[in-house]
Design a protein around this motif. Structure first.
Motif, PDB file in Angstrom:
ATOM      1  N   ASN A 128       0.802  -1.223   0.000  1.00  0.00           N
ATOM      2  CA  ASN A 128       0.000   0.000   0.000  1.00  0.00           C
ATOM      3  C   ASN A 128       0.834   1.273   0.000  1.00  0.00           C
ATOM      4  OD1 ASN A 128      -2.857  -0.718   0.050  1.00  0.00           O
ATOM      5  ND2 ASN A 128      -2.330  -1.803   1.917  1.00  0.00           N
ATOM      6  N   LYS A 155       0.133   4.560  -2.180  1.00  0.00           N
ATOM      7  CA  LYS A 155      -1.218   4.589  -2.733  1.00  0.00           C
ATOM      8  C   LYS A 155      -2.129   5.259  -1.719  1.00  0.00           C
ATOM      9  CE  LYS A 155      -0.740   0.210  -5.112  1.00  0.00           C
ATOM     10  NZ  LYS A 155      -1.057  -1.192  -4.906  1.00  0.00           N
ATOM     11  N   ALA A 210      -5.374   5.718  -0.073  1.00  0.00           N
ATOM     12  CA  ALA A 210      -6.623   4.962   0.022  1.00  0.00           C
ATOM     13  C   ALA A 210      -7.782   5.943  -0.074  1.00  0.00           C
ATOM     14  CB  ALA A 210      -6.665   4.204   1.342  1.00  0.00           C
ATOM     15  N   LYS A 230     -11.509   7.013   0.206  1.00  0.00           N
ATOM     16  CA  LYS A 230     -12.703   6.639   0.958  1.00  0.00           C
ATOM     17  C   LYS A 230     -13.903   6.653   0.008  1.00  0.00           C
ATOM     18  CE  LYS A 230     -15.457   8.397   4.660  1.00  0.00           C
ATOM     19  NZ  LYS A 230     -15.798   9.558   5.441  1.00  0.00           N
ATOM     20  N   PRO A 231     -14.748   5.656   0.053  1.00  0.00           N
ATOM     21  CA  PRO A 231     -15.907   5.663  -0.854  1.00  0.00           C
ATOM     22  C   PRO A 231     -16.873   6.782  -0.481  1.00  0.00           C
ATOM     23  CG  PRO A 231     -16.073   3.859   0.700  1.00  0.00           C
ATOM     24  CD  PRO A 231     -14.718   4.466   0.908  1.00  0.00           C
ATOM     25  N   ALA A 262     -26.911  -1.313   6.811  1.00  0.00           N
ATOM     26  CA  ALA A 262     -26.562  -2.635   7.314  1.00  0.00           C
ATOM     27  C   ALA A 262     -27.366  -3.736   6.642  1.00  0.00           C
ATOM     28  CB  ALA A 262     -26.766  -2.678   8.829  1.00  0.00           C
ATOM     29  N   GLU A 263     -28.639  -3.467   6.324  1.00  0.00           N
ATOM     30  CA  GLU A 263     -29.541  -4.563   5.965  1.00  0.00           C
ATOM     31  C   GLU A 263     -30.078  -4.504   4.539  1.00  0.00           C
ATOM     32  OE1 GLU A 263     -30.028  -7.015   7.969  1.00  0.00           O
ATOM     33  OE2 GLU A 263     -29.319  -6.222   9.883  1.00  0.00           O
ATOM     34  N   MET A 306     -29.007  -5.487   1.769  1.00  0.00           N
ATOM     35  CA  MET A 306     -28.878  -6.731   0.997  1.00  0.00           C
ATOM     36  C   MET A 306     -29.901  -7.759   1.461  1.00  0.00           C
ATOM     37  SD  MET A 306     -26.929  -6.592   3.724  1.00  0.00           S
ATOM     38  CE  MET A 306     -25.310  -5.900   3.615  1.00  0.00           C
ATOM     39  N   CYS A 352     -19.192   1.652  -2.626  1.00  0.00           N
ATOM     40  CA  CYS A 352     -18.836   0.840  -1.460  1.00  0.00           C
ATOM     41  C   CYS A 352     -18.552  -0.605  -1.853  1.00  0.00           C
ATOM     42  CB  CYS A 352     -19.948   0.859  -0.424  1.00  0.00           C
ATOM     43  SG  CYS A 352     -20.258   2.488   0.230  1.00  0.00           S
ATOM     44  N   ASN A 360     -17.240  -1.861  -4.555  1.00  0.00           N
ATOM     45  CA  ASN A 360     -15.887  -2.032  -5.076  1.00  0.00           C
ATOM     46  C   ASN A 360     -14.856  -1.883  -3.973  1.00  0.00           C
ATOM     47  OD1 ASN A 360     -16.849  -2.461  -7.585  1.00  0.00           O
ATOM     48  ND2 ASN A 360     -16.438  -0.400  -8.355  1.00  0.00           N
ATOM     49  N   TYR A 361     -15.119  -0.929  -3.066  1.00  0.00           N
ATOM     50  CA  TYR A 361     -14.163  -0.655  -1.977  1.00  0.00           C
ATOM     51  C   TYR A 361     -13.988  -1.888  -1.096  1.00  0.00           C
ATOM     52  CZ  TYR A 361     -12.041   1.984   1.892  1.00  0.00           C
ATOM     53  OH  TYR A 361     -11.205   2.448   2.871  1.00  0.00           O
ATOM     54  N   THR A 362     -15.080  -2.576  -0.827  1.00  0.00           N
ATOM     55  CA  THR A 362     -14.989  -3.729   0.078  1.00  0.00           C
ATOM     56  C   THR A 362     -15.044  -5.051  -0.677  1.00  0.00           C
ATOM     57  OG1 THR A 362     -17.358  -3.579   0.401  1.00  0.00           O
ATOM     58  CG2 THR A 362     -15.979  -2.536   2.048  1.00  0.00           C
ATOM     59  N   ASP A 363     -14.934  -4.967  -2.004  1.00  0.00           N
ATOM     60  CA  ASP A 363     -14.942  -6.160  -2.852  1.00  0.00           C
ATOM     61  C   ASP A 363     -16.169  -7.030  -2.618  1.00  0.00           C
ATOM     62  OD1 ASP A 363     -14.003  -7.721  -4.873  1.00  0.00           O
ATOM     63  OD2 ASP A 363     -12.859  -9.032  -3.548  1.00  0.00           O
ATOM     64  N   LYS A 394     -19.470  -8.470  -4.489  1.00  0.00           N
ATOM     65  CA  LYS A 394     -19.976  -8.631  -5.844  1.00  0.00           C
ATOM     66  C   LYS A 394     -21.414  -9.140  -5.806  1.00  0.00           C
ATOM     67  CE  LYS A 394     -16.181 -10.533  -6.217  1.00  0.00           C
ATOM     68  NZ  LYS A 394     -14.998 -11.340  -6.411  1.00  0.00           N
ATOM     69  N   TYR A 413     -24.964 -10.280  -6.964  1.00  0.00           N
ATOM     70  CA  TYR A 413     -25.334 -10.866  -8.252  1.00  0.00           C
ATOM     71  C   TYR A 413     -26.704 -10.387  -8.715  1.00  0.00           C
ATOM     72  CZ  TYR A 413     -26.989 -14.326  -4.827  1.00  0.00           C
ATOM     73  OH  TYR A 413     -27.554 -14.935  -3.751  1.00  0.00           O
ATOM     74  N   ARG A 449      -8.901  -8.331   1.695  1.00  0.00           N
ATOM     75  CA  ARG A 449      -9.707  -7.300   1.043  1.00  0.00           C
ATOM     76  C   ARG A 449      -9.829  -6.063   1.934  1.00  0.00           C
ATOM     77  NH1 ARG A 449     -15.933  -7.575   1.749  1.00  0.00           N
ATOM     78  NH2 ARG A 449     -16.232  -8.997   3.487  1.00  0.00           N
ATOM     79  N   GLU A 474      -5.926  -1.891  -1.396  1.00  0.00           N
ATOM     80  CA  GLU A 474      -6.775  -1.071  -2.258  1.00  0.00           C
ATOM     81  C   GLU A 474      -5.930  -0.571  -3.410  1.00  0.00           C
ATOM     82  OE1 GLU A 474     -10.043  -0.482  -2.000  1.00  0.00           O
ATOM     83  OE2 GLU A 474      -9.937   0.694  -3.825  1.00  0.00           O
ATOM     84  N   ILE A 507      -7.911  -4.149  -4.678  1.00  0.00           N
ATOM     85  CA  ILE A 507      -7.821  -5.500  -4.141  1.00  0.00           C
ATOM     86  C   ILE A 507      -7.203  -6.444  -5.167  1.00  0.00           C
ATOM     87  CG2 ILE A 507      -9.226  -7.424  -3.328  1.00  0.00           C
ATOM     88  CD1 ILE A 507     -11.190  -4.966  -2.487  1.00  0.00           C
TER      89      ILE A 507
END
Lengths: 142, 330
Positions: free
Chosen positions: A25, A28, A30, A32-33, A59-60, A62, A110, A112-115, A117, A119, B145, B149, B151
């Motif tokens: 790192n 780079k 970092a 923030k989103p 939080a919820e 998803m 967010c 992408n920031y926390t990876d 994905k 669907y 992850r 950054e 990732i």
């Protein structure tokens, strides 16, 4: 030290591996989103509120989407009554994305920031945003 | 007591983190200071331990041999269970490190009426250990992850593969379940097998409880209590870029998880968990069995002071002649 060459090589590899987050790192910044909620539809809302309070949605969301999918697809129940008593359509495309039409600046920030994905878009069609519209119009013009 | 004490210790650690963050509001201590300290202890302690091992002389080849050693040309030998060359040792070590070959060889004995003594193969330990270690590795890689950054691709692969069943949201990771099952098995065998219970110590149970608590707090945080994950990544990225900060709105469950992980890191170099480094430095595995072909000189041999007969005679020649003793040189 006996067999010092081999042991020190091993230690160097070990230290390199465990400090990977430290050296990878370097240099780079970092970022923030910063999810944007300034879409035209939201700006025209009298009361700028999501279906549930912000903290709960963070939080919820998803879990809500997952429950909605099950409810609509399996039970045919398409109406959601929020904790404040309002009724909403259980629809990602017509309810959520109606206000949050900026997937790239809202969802993806967010995720992408926390990876993460999600669907969603293996079945749903991604909203066409500025870039894509531009490409489409180029194709239409040519 | 050997079982209860570690359990109480882990519960106490959880409570300390809970009280420290939720009660006393010492977020900076638990979010920044302790993780840094733990990582330093881990790194320095690990190196110190390995260097200590490296300074111990191994004057003689002592590989644990599990097959026919290299002998006369017509005797069929076992290359990887009784290696003779460095290449064979490397293959033996790879099999040990990645596939836990020595656990695969595990046997069990039982005494039946008759009396009949029976020996049988016992693969459960091997299977449990393999499941546990590979789950832990996957979980470790997945956690990168929060520390990188952008990732890197292998972290994304690990996540995709781990959540490939696409069950529920947030996507369910198989390793979460596998590690719980494996730790539970590794713990229960120590409790229910009398011989194992007899030799199990507090420092066997403590890491098991600690890892169980870490896994449980992580699972609770991901699937049930939820925490501000963006805030968590801001905190971890702050740690690895040496600009630590404590974002708002991170649940106490995160600090409990982090404190338990910090404990694991700080405890690591002083515990049996050092088998991470130890497996590479075990003289019973990493030496070629070539005692009969190569001369190994004891490294602590020093020049021995000797007094030869010639010197003796030079010293006492006159006295010897006087006494009528025969001498070799006149």
């Amino acid at each position: 030290m006996y067999d010092g060459g081999k042991i020190i090589t091993g230690l160097v590899v070990f230290v390199g591996l465990v400090t990977f987050p430290l050296w990878s790192n370097v240099g780079k910044a970092a970022k923030k989103p910063d999810p944007k909620i300034d879409t035209p539809v939201i700006q025209q809302l009298a009361e700028k509120k999501c279906i549930e309070p912000k903290a709960f949605m963070q939080a919820e969301h998803m879990k809500i989407l997952n429950d909605w999918r099950d409810s609509v697809v399996r039970d045919g129940n398409k109406l959601y009554v929020s904790s404040s008593g309002k009724t909403f359509n259980m629809s990602l495309q017509n309810e959520c994305m109606n206000c949050h039409s900026n997937k790239k600046q809202f969802c993806d920030e967010c995720h992408n920031y926390t990876d993460v994905k999600p669907y969603c878009w293996t079945c749903h069609i991604e909203p066409k945003e500025k870039e894509k519209v531009a490409w489409a119009s180029i194709e239409e013009n040519s | 007591m050997r079982l209860l004490l570690p359990l109480i210790a882990v519960l106490a650690l959880t409570l300390i983190a809970y009280a420290g963050v939720s009660g006393a509001g010492m977020n900076y201590l638990f979010g920044v200071f302790i993780p840094y300290a733990a990582f330093l202890i881990f790194l320095i302690g690990f190196i110190r331990r390995v260097v200590q091992w490296g300074r111990s002389p191994v004057p003689f080849r002592i590989p644990a041999t599990c097959g026919q050693e290299k002998s006369l040309p017509w005797v069929k030998r076992n290359r990887f269970d009784n290696p003779f060359t460095t290449g064979e040792v490397i293959i033996r070590m790879l099999l040990e490190v990645f596939l836990f070959r020595s656990l695969f060889r595990n046997t069990k004995v039982d005494l039946r009426e008759g009396p009949i003594l029976r020996y049988g193969s016992a693969k459960w330990l091997w299977l449990g250990a393999l499941a546990f270690h590979y789950s832990f590795l996957t979980i470790l890689v997945r956690h990168l992850r929060f520390f990188t950054e952008p990732i890197p691709f292998f972290v994304k692969w690990a996540e995709t593969l781990d959540g490939i069943l696409q069950v529920g949201v947030p996507a369910f990771y198989q390793t979460d379940m596998v590690i719980l099952a494996a730790v539970a098995y590794l713990f229960l065998r120590r409790v229910f097998v009398p011989q194992l219970r007899y030799i199990s110590l507090a420092n066997d149970y403590f890491p098991l409880f600690l890892i169980l608590a870490i896994a449980l707090s992580g699972i609770l945080m991901r699937y049930f209590f939820k925490t501000n994950i963006v805030g968590v990544k801001e905190l971890t990225m702050g740690l690895v870029t040496f600009s630590p900060k404590i974002p708002e709105g991170i649940g106490v469950i995160f600090y409990i998880h982090l404190f338990l992980v910090s404990t694991l890191f700080a405890y690591f170099p002083f515990s049996k968990l050092m088998h991470l480094g130890g497996v590479f430095l075990s003289p019973t595995r990493n030496l070629a069995n070539n005692n009969r072909a190569v001369r190994h000189i004891n490294p602590w041999n020093y020049p021995v002071k000797v007094h030869t007969y010639e010197e003796y005679e030079d010293e006492f020649r006159e006295h010897m002649k006087e006494a009528g003793l025969p001498v070799e040189k006149e």
